[in-house]
Design a protein around this motif. Structure first.
Motif, PDB file in Angstrom:
ATOM      1  N   ASN A   1     -11.127  17.913 -16.412  1.00  0.00           N
ATOM      2  CA  ASN A   1     -10.406  17.317 -15.283  1.00  0.00           C
ATOM      3  C   ASN A   1     -11.116  17.599 -13.969  1.00  0.00           C
ATOM      4  OD1 ASN A   1      -7.742  15.845 -15.743  1.00  0.00           O
ATOM      5  ND2 ASN A   1      -7.607  17.532 -17.214  1.00  0.00           N
ATOM      6  N   ARG A   2     -11.603  18.839 -13.819  1.00  0.00           N
ATOM      7  CA  ARG A   2     -12.292  19.194 -12.577  1.00  0.00           C
ATOM      8  C   ARG A   2     -13.570  18.388 -12.416  1.00  0.00           C
ATOM      9  NH1 ARG A   2     -12.329  25.652 -11.971  1.00  0.00           N
ATOM     10  NH2 ARG A   2     -13.208  25.179  -9.937  1.00  0.00           N
TER      11      ARG A   2
ATOM     12  N   ASP B   1       0.828  -1.198   0.000  1.00  0.00           N
ATOM     13  CA  ASP B   1       0.000   0.000   0.000  1.00  0.00           C
ATOM     14  C   ASP B   1       0.865   1.252   0.000  1.00  0.00           C
ATOM     15  OD1 ASP B   1      -2.602  -1.335   2.180  1.00  0.00           O
ATOM     16  OD2 ASP B   1      -2.390  -1.323  -0.009  1.00  0.00           O
TER      17      ASP B   1
ATOM     18  N   GLY C   1     -13.157  14.434 -11.801  1.00  0.00           N
ATOM     19  CA  GLY C   1     -12.638  14.066 -10.487  1.00  0.00           C
ATOM     20  C   GLY C   1     -13.669  14.193  -9.389  1.00  0.00           C
ATOM     21  N   HIS C   2     -14.838  14.719  -9.698  1.00  0.00           N
ATOM     22  CA  HIS C   2     -15.854  14.940  -8.661  1.00  0.00           C
ATOM     23  C   HIS C   2     -16.601  13.641  -8.392  1.00  0.00           C
ATOM     24  CE1 HIS C   2     -18.946  16.647  -6.260  1.00  0.00           C
ATOM     25  NE2 HIS C   2     -18.605  17.883  -6.505  1.00  0.00           N
ATOM     26  N   PRO C   3     -16.606  13.161  -7.137  1.00  0.00           N
ATOM     27  CA  PRO C   3     -17.242  11.875  -6.839  1.00  0.00           C
ATOM     28  C   PRO C   3     -18.714  11.815  -7.250  1.00  0.00           C
ATOM     29  CG  PRO C   3     -15.959  12.624  -4.972  1.00  0.00           C
ATOM     30  CD  PRO C   3     -15.956  13.741  -5.956  1.00  0.00           C
TER      31      PRO C   3
ATOM     32  N   SER D   1      -4.371   4.830  -5.754  1.00  0.00           N
ATOM     33  CA  SER D   1      -5.651   4.397  -6.311  1.00  0.00           C
ATOM     34  C   SER D   1      -6.495   5.562  -6.793  1.00  0.00           C
ATOM     35  CB  SER D   1      -6.438   3.568  -5.273  1.00  0.00           C
ATOM     36  OG  SER D   1      -5.991   3.838  -3.981  1.00  0.00           O
ATOM     37  N   ASN D   2      -5.877   6.763  -6.878  1.00  0.00           N
ATOM     38  CA  ASN D   2      -6.664   7.919  -7.306  1.00  0.00           C
ATOM     39  C   ASN D   2      -6.162   8.476  -8.637  1.00  0.00           C
ATOM     40  OD1 ASN D   2      -4.257   9.076  -6.609  1.00  0.00           O
ATOM     41  ND2 ASN D   2      -5.078  10.340  -4.960  1.00  0.00           N
ATOM     42  N   PHE D   3      -5.574   7.606  -9.477  1.00  0.00           N
ATOM     43  CA  PHE D   3      -4.993   8.095 -10.719  1.00  0.00           C
ATOM     44  C   PHE D   3      -6.081   8.428 -11.739  1.00  0.00           C
ATOM     45  CE2 PHE D   3      -1.848   8.932 -13.714  1.00  0.00           C
ATOM     46  CZ  PHE D   3      -2.128   8.288 -14.905  1.00  0.00           C
ATOM     47  N   LEU D   4      -6.109   9.668 -12.184  1.00  0.00           N
ATOM     48  CA  LEU D   4      -7.079  10.115 -13.197  1.00  0.00           C
ATOM     49  C   LEU D   4      -6.461  11.275 -13.959  1.00  0.00           C
ATOM     50  CD1 LEU D   4      -9.980  10.267 -14.452  1.00  0.00           C
ATOM     51  CD2 LEU D   4     -10.528  11.864 -12.640  1.00  0.00           C
ATOM     52  N   GLU D   5      -6.218  11.051 -15.224  1.00  0.00           N
ATOM     53  CA  GLU D   5      -5.620  12.120 -16.033  1.00  0.00           C
ATOM     54  C   GLU D   5      -6.366  12.215 -17.351  1.00  0.00           C
ATOM     55  OE1 GLU D   5      -1.314  11.963 -16.759  1.00  0.00           O
ATOM     56  OE2 GLU D   5      -1.123  12.053 -14.570  1.00  0.00           O
TER      57      GLU D   5
ATOM     58  N   LEU E   1      -9.380   4.309 -11.596  1.00  0.00           N
ATOM     59  CA  LEU E   1     -10.576   4.326 -10.753  1.00  0.00           C
ATOM     60  C   LEU E   1     -11.549   3.258 -11.238  1.00  0.00           C
ATOM     61  CD1 LEU E   1     -11.316   8.165 -10.457  1.00  0.00           C
ATOM     62  CD2 LEU E   1     -10.107   6.694  -8.855  1.00  0.00           C
ATOM     63  N   PRO E   2     -12.019   2.411 -10.345  1.00  0.00           N
ATOM     64  CA  PRO E   2     -12.882   1.317 -10.783  1.00  0.00           C
ATOM     65  C   PRO E   2     -14.226   1.759 -11.349  1.00  0.00           C
ATOM     66  CG  PRO E   2     -12.640   1.323  -8.387  1.00  0.00           C
ATOM     67  CD  PRO E   2     -11.707   2.346  -8.909  1.00  0.00           C
TER      68      PRO E   2
END
Lengths: 160, 332
Positions: A128-129, A21, A132-134, A27-31, A58-59
């Protein structure tokens, strides 16, 4: 000097961290990149499309890598869908530049290189903004925008 | 003061009997300034003297009675006309008549009940004061002396820790723990945040202390929130399995004990707000109430007495006894 007892400030016990870990990929990779603007068509029926490439682990996203072509009005469609269906405050898009679409301009109007670059940067920041918003990640319109070949404007809105 | 009277005018003031020895405490006034007032606790006797000084020598002072009152009252700022008195004691000092010369009156309010702590807030004020009054036909002469009351508690028998798992489904899961639920005003909040799942890009994390003052009842309830402290506990992006410690010293912040439903008029409650901020300035937070209480001060011992006690541990009884008696003599 008083006989005050010293406060107990020792850390609380915690589990040691697993090394996989600690040193594994986050686990937050987002591009998402918005690039390669191409102006399609001739005369008054021209429009500019941009390549929207996403890489993520992200799953919630079905594809870990996707690449689609989108135009400004597609971004506007996404903004409107999210404003209507989700409870989030959607960030602003770069301007519509209506003045640039009027005739008798000295330059290329909305096909001016510097303007396209400005718009490209704004669209990249916007997507991108929002991605990334849940709460936005729950909306089907976002997944369709990012990962499907074309946008079906007659889709049924909903959550994934 | 009447400029056109040819009669007598008087000044009145109140002095406490133990003014030399009684401690003073700082208390904020309504306009934010800090002043020192005599400090009282529940059950203590309030005794002193009321001095009536006649300004024009030789003339007599006609009055309708002289009295001193001890009052504890709650004042809501939006309803200034109505003071809610929860303690009201009166001592008559002089019956209606004439005073030929300046006089001093003794008074004592024995073992006065002071159930609540003095409080000056954003929308409400609770204060205790002595008021000496010379009643006269046209205008009374009166003087008020404010005092400050602190309510003390001891270590609560039951003081469970606060431990909870919270988060956003599939996105962010944390387990937070604070070592106690009840803290005294000079306590330390010791805790930790353990990350179970991190699928957002966190930039930093902080703990805020929020004070919530609630006034009014029923449909007219009004909450005033005030962030007393913001304390960053983590800078950077955490990953799964990481544990972030918390050590927050409360003595540095201006806080009062938790006051719940005081005289059914107002409440002052404190909350810890754990805030996580991501790369896009989105804030994720979890609020948790804590109870604050005031601990009594420990009686101070002189330095030499302390040294004598310390030597007792090392040298053995004979020389230590000598040191102790010497220290006692030095104190006296």
């Amino acid at each position: 000097m008083s006989e005050a007892t010293v406060a107990d400030t020792r850390r609380l016990n915690s589990k040691p961290q697993d090394l996989t870990d600690a040193y594994g990929p986050p686990s937050n990779f987002l591009e998402i990149d918005v690039y390669d603007p191409q102006t399609i068509g001739v005369g008054r029926n021209r429009f500019t499309t941009y390549e929207v490439r996403m890489r993520t682990n992200l799953p919630i996203f079905k594809l870990k890598e996707s690449c689609v072509r989108r135009r400004y009005s597609d971004f506007e469609w996404l903004k409107n869908e999210l404003e209507r269906d989700s409870k989030i405050v959607v960030p602003p898009l770069p301007g519509k530049a209506l003045k640039r679409q009027l005739p008798f301009r000295g330059d290329e109007g909305i096909f001016e290189e510097s303007f396209i670059e400005e718009r490209r940067a704004g669209l990249e920041q916007f997507i991108n903004r929002i991605a990334g918003h849940p709460l936005a990640q729950n909306e089907r319109c976002l997944h369709m925008f990012l990962q499907e070949e074309s946008i079906d404007r007659n889709y049924i809105p909903g959550k994934v | 003061m009447s400029f056109f009277s040819f009669g007598q005018t008087a000044e009145i003031d109140v002095v406490l009997n133990d003014a030399e020895t009684r401690k003073k405490a700082e208390h904020k006034t309504e306009d934010g300034k800090k002043d020192k007032y005599f400090l009282f606790y529940d059950g203590e006797t309030v005794s002193g003297k009321v001095n009536v000084t006649l300004k024009n020598p030789g003339k007599r002072l006609e009055h309708q009675g002289i009295k001193v009152e001890f009052i504890g009252q709650i004042e809501l700022y939006y309803d200034r006309g109505n003071h809610h008195e929860f303690v009201s004691l009166v001592k008559d000092l002089a019956r209606p008549g004439e005073m030929a010369q300046s006089q001093t009156f003794d008074f004592e309010f024995t073992h006065v009940e002071k159930p609540y702590e003095s409080y000056t807030g954003q929308n409400v004020k609770l204060r205790y004061f002595l008021r000496a009054t010379i009643s006269r036909r046209l205008n009374d002469v009166c003087k008020e002396m404010d005092i400050v009351v602190h309510t003390l508690s001891t270590y609560p028998e039951l003081n469970t820790s606060i431990k909870m798992e919270v988060g956003i489904e599939d996105c962010l899961h944390i387990e937070f723990e604070y070592n106690k639920s009840k803290y005294h005003l000079k306590d330390v909040i010791v805790g930790k945040i353990y990350f179970l799942l991190v699928r957002i890009k966190i930039k930093h994390m902080e703990i805020d202390i929020i004070k919530r003052e609630t006034t009014g009842t029923g449909p007219n309830v009004y909450h005033e929130n005030d962030t007393i402290a913001k304390y960053e506990i983590m800078d950077g992006a955490p990953v799964r399995g990481e544990s972030i410690p918390i050590r927050l010293f409360l003595a540095g912040y201006e806080m009062t004990p938790t006051m719940r439903d005081v005289n059914k008029k107002f409440s002052v409650r404190y909350y810890l707000n754990l805030v996580l901020i991501d790369e896009e300035e989105r804030r994720y937070f979890k609020q948790q109430e804590i109870t604050l209480w005031r601990k009594g001060d420990i009686v101070r011992k002189s330095m030499s007495h302390q040294a004598a006690i310390a030597s007792q541990r090392f040298e053995g009884s004979a020389s230590a006894e000598k040191a102790l008696s010497q220290a006692k003599e030095d104190d006296n």
